[in-house]
Design an enzyme around this catalytic site. Structure first.
Site, short mmCIF file in Angstrom:
data_model
loop_
_atom_site.label_atom_id
_atom_site.label_comp_id
_atom_site.label_asym_id
_atom_site.label_seq_id
_atom_site.Cartn_x
_atom_site.Cartn_y
_atom_site.Cartn_z
N ASP A 485 0.83 -1.21 0.00
CA ASP A 485 0.00 0.00 0.00
C ASP A 485 0.87 1.26 0.00
OD1 ASP A 485 -2.36 1.49 0.10
OD2 ASP A 485 -3.23 0.26 1.69
N ASP A 555 -10.76 2.09 -3.15
CA ASP A 555 -11.29 1.76 -1.82
C ASP A 555 -12.81 1.73 -1.83
OD1 ASP A 555 -8.90 1.38 -0.59
OD2 ASP A 555 -8.82 3.32 0.41
C1 GLA Z 1 -5.74 1.73 2.20
C2 GLA Z 1 -6.18 0.56 1.35
C3 GLA Z 1 -7.27 -0.20 2.07
C4 GLA Z 1 -6.73 -0.67 3.40
C5 GLA Z 1 -6.23 0.50 4.22
C6 GLA Z 1 -5.52 0.03 5.47
O1 GLA Z 1 -6.73 2.68 2.31
O2 GLA Z 1 -6.60 0.99 0.08
O3 GLA Z 1 -7.70 -1.29 1.29
O4 GLA Z 1 -5.70 -1.59 3.18
O5 GLA Z 1 -5.31 1.30 3.48
O6 GLA Z 1 -5.06 1.06 6.24
#
Ligand code: GLA
Length: 744
Positions: A485, A555
């Site tokens: 990420d 997301d």
């Molecule tokens: C990001 C990712 C999510 C999740 C969060 C965790 O927003 O896109 O899918 O993994 O971080 O903090």
């Protein structure tokens, strides 16, 4: 004299041999030479004009093998305001000599000169399908090597550049494109992708008018806000008043994608002489790359392709190319395992017992891979602390990760883990020890986003720490998958360990180090697969896709919103890499309520995952998911590797949408149809399918949803494509999926 070239049966021709004999400033005989590259259904050609400039001659549908392409001629001066240097479509134009269109490269010399005029030196083969063309400034020792590599299957051309300083003094590169592309004068529409967090992959279409349209990221990373991809559809003649009809299945389309995960820019301009030029590479904003004597700068690769089957044809070519040439497991990447991810169920509240409970439930519905998301490391309780400390939190996992991983394996799944390696929270052991490791300008505030700062990966010590921590994690634990990420963009991008005039190299070195870490980890741990995530789809590009097997597109997991995101995504990227989770209803973002079936079918258009809180599921939910995961497994290869046809677009809040994917052998097709909000009692439109073998017989079966009583159980490809498939679908958020299997 015009040269005529014998074209070998092979898909590529390098007519460069004579070109190679001529040096800068040599006789006019060099103007008659043409370099021609053929691949797939595409021909690309350039030549050297009277002045020694490398000039684009042709980019489009494949020409006859015996056709000769007329040599390059620089354009005459039409008016004193139109220097031939600016009106001649150059392959890679240096800023100098009165260039008013977008330059490919712009430099500053230490004596104050900023004039760069590149002339052809020689062309040299660099492999069976590739060619290097050397250009040099007319007086200074600046050498630019243009690299060309044509993919014989797709006709997609990979272009990049190396700029070398052989002067005795340093030179500052202020702008460096990977390539410039020129289209024939005509009227065109531009298609491109923009977005924001939770709203990625919006498709934009507009006529290309006079002037320039810039799509870019200044963020240090690819970004959610625009994606480094474009498509340009021919609109017919020169009539710019014609309506925008970027046709899905017909007409000529030129497209390109930049393989770079840092700040980038693509400029599409229509010049005063109606030439359409596309220039793309490093974003010149805040750019400055000092080359000492003997140093060189490599640009990213800019891929370009051509289709005469509309935008649909263009995306099918690019999707196949990604599978065959770009992805780490190319040319035959494994279909993605169906994953379970804990994020929306638990957020940061992960612990052994909770994860084991979810893993047991996930295994019961046929999930292949269990992924534990954020919260397992350092002092991570929420997003205020812990990033940078890649050791297991012993309050949450007293015996380390092993008991959970063993349990997951015992349930027949492999195990994946979330990491965010390029970031640090000020509240972390790492930051307390190394506050100097972050991007910053000394004495200035360090702007936080999500309570975190960006580690300066351009530094060798930071790079080594990041690689070392992940290597240790992967060595000590049986981890099959990392969700990698990257949850913010840059601010205060300072790098004060190097001299002031070298600090802006950070835009390049950071990304190069990221790629080298990923390459090293993949080499040391060849079984580990990686997902590129950046708060959703903030880092999706052909650069990261050399190292990442899949991406997290957004997301936003709302199944209705996802339909249009997935549609936009599919213009540039293959469904193979498009992870799509089924999450809870009502959805956290929109409050929208949808059935589990609708959510499952929306996600089944890509690489399926489950991200719901399984602790709240009913027995019926488990049964539905289990049935549909099994059905998905049986047709997954067709869905993610087949030819995608976008039958009805879900864009602009469309009440209905449908897609079809046909396996490459045309033995199977899978159709997804969504009635999002039908009106006035109208039924679902008849779907005229595409891409089947018209003479073959195909048996229809339902994956989910009722078939229309009058739909035949079996019919020819011609029937399904000409008469069409009738589905019985109406109402709000209803979905159906069917498959057609070739009988003979
Ligand atoms: C990001 C990712 C999510 C999740 C969060 C965790 O927003 O896109 O899918 O993994 O971080 O903090």
């Amino acid at each position: 004299m015009t040269s005529s070239w014998k074209i070998p049966a092979s898909s590529i021709l390098f007519a460069f041999l004579l070109l190679a004999l001529f040096a800068v400033g040599s006789s006019s005989a060099q103007t008659e030479q043409v370099v021609r590259l053929d691949g797939g259904n595409c021909t690309y050609a350039f030549g050297v004009n009277e002045r020694g400039e490398l000039q684009t001659l042709y980019w489009g549908g494949r020409l006859g093998s015996h056709d000769s392409i007329p040599p390059a001629h620089s354009l005459p001066e039409v008016a004193s305001f139109d220097s031939p240097y600016t009106t001649t479509p150059q392959e890679y134009a240096g800023w100098g000599a009165g260039l008013f269109t977008e330059p490919a490269v712009k430099v500053s010399f230490v004596d104050g000169s900023r004039d760069l005029v590149l002339h052809f030196v020689r062309a040299t083969p660099s492999g069976s399908q590739s060619l290097d063309v050397l250009l040099k400034d007319i007086s200074r020792e600046i050498y630019v090597t243009l690299r060309y590599s044509m993919d014989p299957e797709s006709g997609i051309l990979a272009r990049s550049v190396s700029i070398e300083n052989l002067e005795k003094q340093p030179v500052l590169i202020e702008q460096a494109a990977a390539a410039q592309w020129t289209l024939p004068p005509a009227s065109y529409a531009l298609t491109y992708l923009t977005g924001r967090w939770a709203g990625e992959w919006a498709l934009n279409q507009e006529l290309i008018q006079g002037g320039a349209r810039v799509i870019e990221s200044r963020r240090g990373t690819t970004g959610h806000q625009a994606n480094p991809w474009f498509a340009i559809s021919r609109q017919g003649g020169r009539d710019t008043a014609a309506p925008v009809v970027a046709d899905e299945e017909h007409g000529e389309v030129w497209f390109g994608a930049l393989a770079w995960s840092g700040s980038w820019r693509i400029t599409v301009e229509r010049t005063q002489l109606d030439a359409v030029r596309v220039t793309g590479g490093f974003n010149p904003f805040d750019f400055g790359y000092k080359l000492k004597p003997g140093e060189h700068l490599e640009t990213p690769v800019f891929y370009g392709g051509y289709s005469d089957h509309g935008l649909g044809g263009a995306s099918r070519l690019l999707q196949r190319f990604e599978i065959a040439r770009i992805l780490p497991q190319a040319p035959d990447p494994k279909p993605r395992p169906v994953i379970y991810n804990s994020w929306e169920a638990t957020e940061f509240k992960v612990d052994e017992a909770g994860q084991v409970a979810l893993a047991e439930k996930a295994a019961s519905i046929g999930v292949d891979r269990f992924v534990m998301d954020d919260g397992w490391f350092g002092q991570r309780k929420d997003d205020h602390a812990g990033l940078g400390d890649w050791y297991v939190n012993r309050q949450k996992f007293p015996h380390g990760l092993k008991p959970l991983i063993d349990k997951v394996h015992g349930l027949g799944m492999d195990f994946g883990l979330w990491v965010e390696p390029e970031m640090v929270n000020p509240d972390s052991d790492l930051y307390r020890k190394h506050p100097e490791w972050v991007l910053n300008f000394p004495g200035r505030p360090r702007s936080e986003s999500r309570n975190q700062l960006v580690l300066n990966l351009a530094r060798a010590d930071v790079r080594d720490y990041v690689e070392g921590s992940l290597d240790k994690l992967l060595t000590e634990n049986e981890i099959a998958f990392l969700k990698w990420d990257y949850n913010r963009n840059w601010s205060e991008p300072g790098w004060d360990q190097v001299p002031v005039d070298e600090q802006r190299r950070v835009y390049v070195e950071f990304i190069r180090n990221l790629y080298s870490i990923l390459a090293d980890l993949r080499r040391k741990h060849p079984k580990v697969e990686i997902e590129s995530c950046s708060g959703g789809g903030g880092r999706v590009d052909l650069g990261i896709l050399h190292y990442a097997d899949e991406v997290w597109p957004s997301d936003n997991t709302d199944p209705f919103d996802r339909l249009s995101m997935q549609d936009g995504f599919s213009y540039a990227y293959t469904p193979q890499i498009m992870m799509a989770w089924v999450t809870d209803s009502p959805h956290w973002l929109n409050g929208r309520s949808t059935s589990l079936t609708y959510r499952m079918l929306s996600s089944m258009q890509g690489s399926l995952g489950i991200g719901a809180n399984l602790n709240h599921w009913t027995a019926e939910d488990f049964a539905t998911a289990k049935r549909l995961i099994a059905a998905y497994h049986s047709v997954q290869r067709t869905i993610v590797r087949g030819d995608l046809y976008r039958l009805i677009s879900p864009r602009d809040g469309s009440g209905m949408s449908a897609t079809e994917t046909v396996s490459s052998d045309k033995n199977q097709a899978v159709v997804f149809a969504f009635a999002n909000a039908t009106k006035e009692g109208r039924g679902f439109p008849l779907l005229q399918l595409e891409g089947l073998d018209q003479d073959a017989e195909y048996k229809l079966s339902s994956i989910e949803g009722k078939l229309h009583p009058e739909t035949p159980a079996s019919a020819s490809g011609a029937w399904w494509m000409r008469h069409g498939l009738q589905l019985d679908l109406r109402g709000d958020y209803q979905a159906a999926a069917v498959k057609l299997d070739r009988q003979r």
